[in-house]
Scaffold this active site. Structure first.
Site, mmCIF file in Angstrom:
data_model
loop_
_atom_site.group_PDB
_atom_site.id
_atom_site.type_symbol
_atom_site.label_atom_id
_atom_site.label_comp_id
_atom_site.label_asym_id
_atom_site.label_seq_id
_atom_site.Cartn_x
_atom_site.Cartn_y
_atom_site.Cartn_z
ATOM 1 C CE1 TYR A 90 -3.432 2.808 0.614
ATOM 2 C CE2 TYR A 90 -1.942 3.499 2.373
ATOM 3 C CZ TYR A 90 -3.014 3.756 1.541
ATOM 4 O OH TYR A 90 -3.669 4.961 1.620
ATOM 5 C CG PHE A 116 12.697 17.995 -3.753
ATOM 6 C CD1 PHE A 116 11.552 18.769 -3.770
ATOM 7 C CD2 PHE A 116 12.600 16.650 -4.067
ATOM 8 C CE1 PHE A 116 10.317 18.202 -4.097
ATOM 9 C CE2 PHE A 116 11.380 16.073 -4.390
ATOM 10 C CZ PHE A 116 10.231 16.853 -4.403
#
Length: 419
Positions: free
Chosen positions: A171, A288
């Protein structure tokens, strides 16, 4: 008041002041919105409205990669909004998720029936999709592929709960690991990073899984209260009959045991995170990637063995977050931060915790991968006398209100709404 939460951390107070005065300019670059098309400006407006943590670092990326990642984020935010909206009937939601990638090439497709807080990205999807189609083909191919795979994965888990630990990994792969893989491929496509960064999907997947598992662990109470369940049954069923039981005070010991079990599982991704970051060459890409990861391990340290997670919101201090944002700009600093929070968690490990041995094992591995001697870890407060700290904190408290007002004006000049 943010400053009061950092009174025991003078370096955080200093960095909060520095942040107010524009001290994060290296990782929060101001953009030239006037040179953009109206639709691209709107996309950056939506980015700032929907992202609490990623907007700043996305806008600091170099060159055309910045726009590609902005659009990538908004496309996936729209997809995620469909998944989260409990008011969309299943017979409508499943086909939408499976087909969402095709909407990128439909000029007028939009969805106006969502009740989610980020519904604007669906209602005005044509603005996002037109900018997607303006991207270079190498970026479009990555974004469309990841959107397709993620939509299919989300549809798969709509009608089943996360059962085993393997299903938890799957998931998290669908909703976050694929994001890490897609971003890595965008980095390589931009030629700011080596092609190997985009090819190594295992490490990129770990980057996403570490962030997603941290969010799932932290958001236990919020998810339970709205009827969502993302903690895997294989984990919680070892300690309780129902996942909701952990919110009951009499179940606290069992709740903490399950919490520590899941934190330990999340921590196993940290060695891959360190290895991934060590490959990066471009400074904007490094910032980032690194900033969310160090905030994640700081969050896990705060969550570990913390009973408050079952009673309310657990999050790191704003001063702590600002300090991490300012510091996590090189590999040595990231290793130091990882080692420090690793040590914090180690000090909280109980002798009676059922997962103790596994936790100690992964903490030892992280310490080894961080390659920072604990004796060399910097102490930011050791050289400050109690009298100095008291005076500094008093001055900070007296000055905060004034600086909050004046600095907000200076910072507001770069606000996109004023463009």
């Amino acid at each position: 008041m943010d400053i009061l939460k950092s009174l025991g951390h003078p370096e955080e107070i200093f960095n909060l002041f520095k942040f107010k005065m524009g001290g994060c300019s290296t990782v929060m670059r101001k953009l030239d919105y006037e040179s953009m098309s109206e639709s691209l400006r709107t996309c950056y407006l939506y980015l700032n409205q929907t992202s609490r943590s990623f907007a700043a670092v996305i806008q600091a990326l170099d060159g055309e990669l910045r726009h590609a990642v902005c659009i990538f984020y908004l496309v996936l935010r729209a997809l995620d909004t469909v998944e989260d909206d409990m008011t969309i009937p299943m017979d409508k939601k499943v086909p939408m998720l499976n087909d969402f990638h095709t909407f990128l090439y439909q000029d007028e497709w939009r969805f106006t029936e969502s009740h989610e807080k980020d519904r604007q990205v669906l209602a005005d999807f044509p603005t996002i999709s037109v900018e997607f189609r303006n991207l270079a083909k190498e970026y479009r191919d990555v974004i469309s592929d990841i959107c397709h795979r993620m939509g299919v994965g989300m549809a798969e888990f709509l009608e089943k709960k996360v059962g085993s630990m393997k299903e938890w990994d799957l998931y998290c792969h669908y909703v976050a690991g694929l994001v890490g893989i897609g971003l890595s491929q965008l980095f390589s496509a931009s030629q700011l990073e080596d092609p190997e960064v985009g090819r190594d999907t295992e490490m990129a997947n770990s980057m996403g899984l570490f962030l997603q598992k941290t969010n799932i662990i932290r958001d236990y109470l919020e998810d339970i209260q709205v009827g969502r369940a993302f903690w895997p049954q294989e984990a919680w069923s070892q300690f309780a009959g129902r996942l909701e039981d952990f919110a009951q005070p009499e179940k606290l010991d069992s709740a903490l045991s399950c919490l520590n079990f899941l934190v330990t599982d999340a921590l196993r991704h940290v060695p891959d995170v360190i290895a991934y970051l060590s490959r990066l060459q471009n400074q904007s890409v490094f910032n980032f990637c690194a900033i969310p990861q160090v905030m994640a391990i700081a969050t896990l340290s705060t969550c570990y063995n913390n009973s408050m997670l079952f009673q309310g919101v657990v999050k790191i201090r704003k001063g702590q977050a600002v300090t991490l944002m300012m510091e996590a700009t090189n590999m040595r600093a990231v290793q130091t931060i990882m080692a420090q929070y690793n040590q914090e968690i180690l000090q909280k490990v109980s002798h009676t915790d059922p997962t103790r041995d596994k936790t100690l094992h992964i903490l030892a591995l992280i310490r080894e991968k961080s390659a920072v001697s604990q004796s060399n870890l910097p102490s930011r407060t050791a050289h400050l006398s109690p009298m100095y700290l008291s005076a500094a904190m008093l001055l900070a408290a007296l000055s905060w209100q004034y600086l909050s007002t004046t600095a907000a004006q200076a910072q507001g000049t770069g606000d996109m709404k004023g463009q």
